[in-house]
Motif scaffolding. Structure first.
Motif, PDB file in Angstrom:
ATOM      1  N   GLN A   7       0.833  -1.200   0.000  1.00 37.08           N
ATOM      2  CA  GLN A   7       0.000   0.000   0.000  1.00 37.08           C
ATOM      3  C   GLN A   7       0.868   1.251   0.000  1.00 37.08           C
ATOM      4  O   GLN A   7       0.588   2.220  -0.716  1.00 37.08           O
ATOM      5  CB  GLN A   7      -0.924  -0.018   1.212  1.00 37.08           C
ATOM      6  N   GLN A   8       1.940   1.223   0.781  1.00 32.96           N
ATOM      7  CA  GLN A   8       2.854   2.367   0.820  1.00 32.96           C
ATOM      8  C   GLN A   8       3.577   2.533  -0.519  1.00 32.96           C
ATOM      9  O   GLN A   8       3.772   3.655  -0.999  1.00 32.96           O
ATOM     10  CB  GLN A   8       3.873   2.190   1.941  1.00 32.96           C
ATOM     11  N   LEU A   9       3.964   1.406  -1.141  1.00 31.16           N
ATOM     12  CA  LEU A   9       4.627   1.471  -2.437  1.00 31.16           C
ATOM     13  C   LEU A   9       3.736   2.109  -3.492  1.00 31.16           C
ATOM     14  O   LEU A   9       4.202   2.864  -4.346  1.00 31.16           O
ATOM     15  CB  LEU A   9       5.040   0.061  -2.878  1.00 31.16           C
ATOM     16  N   GLN A  10       2.441   1.824  -3.438  1.00 33.11           N
ATOM     17  CA  GLN A  10       1.509   2.419  -4.388  1.00 33.11           C
ATOM     18  C   GLN A  10       1.507   3.930  -4.252  1.00 33.11           C
ATOM     19  O   GLN A  10       1.450   4.660  -5.250  1.00 33.11           O
ATOM     20  CB  GLN A  10       0.108   1.861  -4.173  1.00 33.11           C
ATOM     21  N   HIS A  11       1.591   4.423  -3.026  1.00 32.35           N
ATOM     22  CA  HIS A  11       1.620   5.872  -2.809  1.00 32.35           C
ATOM     23  C   HIS A  11       2.962   6.457  -3.242  1.00 32.35           C
ATOM     24  O   HIS A  11       3.018   7.552  -3.807  1.00 32.35           O
ATOM     25  CB  HIS A  11       1.357   6.186  -1.334  1.00 32.35           C
ATOM     26  N   ASP A  12       4.036   5.724  -2.977  1.00 24.78           N
ATOM     27  CA  ASP A  12       5.363   6.226  -3.341  1.00 24.78           C
ATOM     28  C   ASP A  12       5.541   6.309  -4.853  1.00 24.78           C
ATOM     29  O   ASP A  12       6.172   7.237  -5.368  1.00 24.78           O
ATOM     30  CB  ASP A  12       6.448   5.316  -2.746  1.00 24.78           C
ATOM     31  N   ILE A  13       5.034   5.310  -5.564  1.00 23.69           N
ATOM     32  CA  ILE A  13       5.140   5.294  -7.033  1.00 23.69           C
ATOM     33  C   ILE A  13       4.092   6.216  -7.647  1.00 23.69           C
ATOM     34  O   ILE A  13       4.318   6.828  -8.685  1.00 23.69           O
ATOM     35  CB  ILE A  13       4.987   3.854  -7.568  1.00 23.69           C
TER      36      ILE A  13
END
Length: 318
Positions: A7-13
């Motif tokens: 979920q955090q990766l989706q926000h970072d990307i």
């Protein structure tokens, strides 16, 4: 990784950047979505290495050929490396790119750098987009036509067509230009971190002219199989271009890790490995060695752990 990590990766990307992956591949889980993203990063990196080889070889071949053409036997200039760009009728944009390297701009005027920048340094600082445009140069600054029919065979000496009569025809020059543009377009997509699996329609290799519109040969890929097939075709065409320029460079590339890695990445097994990367097999060195034959047969990707730390990753190839 945990679900919260994805979920955090989706926000970072960023969700907008990942939306094209979601719509095209339709993954069921965030982990799979991230896997597709990582797969694109891997094939982009591998393609960029190949494109770099082509770019360096192309510019050196062009530099040598045009230096030879512009060489004056009566002068003390170097035959294979000189300032041919000062003698040819470059377009305004290309001329400014040269001047930005050889000169300084002060009070609205260009002033030569001292000491002068070497010819080889000038060439090395031109970006890929400069080189296809060189083939559009028609004359030198004295108005003499540039004999591309005899120059092109010295740039791509391993092309099946070697005669001046063939290469002096615009339609054949356009075909070469289109191949160079394929490489440039892919290079730009990678440089801008765009998904390179996302390809448009496949057109015949020629240029748009008043009396010529390239034919559509295939529609844009609509699924992962078609996308990998298109990327495989691009891989083949770029290799063919490299072979035209230098058989030695092509042979070296095809013996390299990058070639085998990219060939594997473009296979179903290669893509699937990235989709399943969150569930890769993890083995210690002794277990990996003991089960190597089985791993090889099953085309498994295995992470090798030593004392709890990753010491290597085994990626099978076709």
């Amino acid at each position: 990784m945990q679900a919260s990590d994805y979920q955090q990766l989706q926000h970072d990307i960023s969700l907008p950047r990942l939306s094209s992956y979601q719509h095209f591949f339709k993954p069921n889980k965030p982990a799979d979505l991230y896997g597709y993203y990582c797969w694109n990063e891997a094939i982009s990196a591998a393609f960029f290495r190949l494109i770099g080889i082509v770019e360096v070889t192309l510019r050196n071949k062009l530099h040598r050929a045009l230096s030879t053409h512009c060489h004056n036997p009566q002068s003390k200039g170097i035959q294979f490396s000189n300032d041919w760009y000062n003698f040819l009728d470059l377009n305004t944009h290309s001329e400014k790119k040269i001047l930005s390297v050889t000169h300084r701009r002060k009070n609205g005027n260009w002033h030569p750098k001292l000491p002068a920048v070497s010819h080889d340094d000038v060439i090395s600082r031109m970006t890929y987009g400069f080189w296809p445009k060189v083939f559009d140069i028609q004359k030198d600054k004295q108005g003499n036509l540039l004999p591309w029919g005899t120059i092109i065979p010295t740039i791509i000496p391993h092309h099946r067509q070697k005669s001046a009569g063939y290469w002096k025809k615009i339609k054949h020059q356009d075909s070469l230009y289109a191949r160079l543009e394929i490489v440039g377009s892919l290079r730009n997509r990678i440089a801008h971190f765009e998904p390179i699996w996302k390809q448009g329609g496949l057109f015949e290799e020629t240029r748009i002219r008043q009396n010529k519109i390239p034919k559509l040969l295939a529609a844009a890929p609509s699924n992962d199989i078609e996308s990998r097939d298109r990327l495989t075709l691009l891989h083949q065409r770029i290799q063919e271009l490299l072979g035209w320029l230098s058989q030695t460079r092509l042979k070296s590339y095809q013996q390299s890790y990058t070639y085998h890695q990219l060939s594997w990445l473009l296979s179903k097994e290669g893509m699937d490995t990235y989709i399943r990367q969150h569930s890769q097999n993890q083995l210690n060195p002794s277990t990996f060695k003991r089960n190597f034959a089985s791993i090889l047969k099953q085309q498994k990707t295995v992470t090798i752990l030593k004392n709890g730390h990753i010491s290597g990753v085994f990626y099978p190839t076709k």
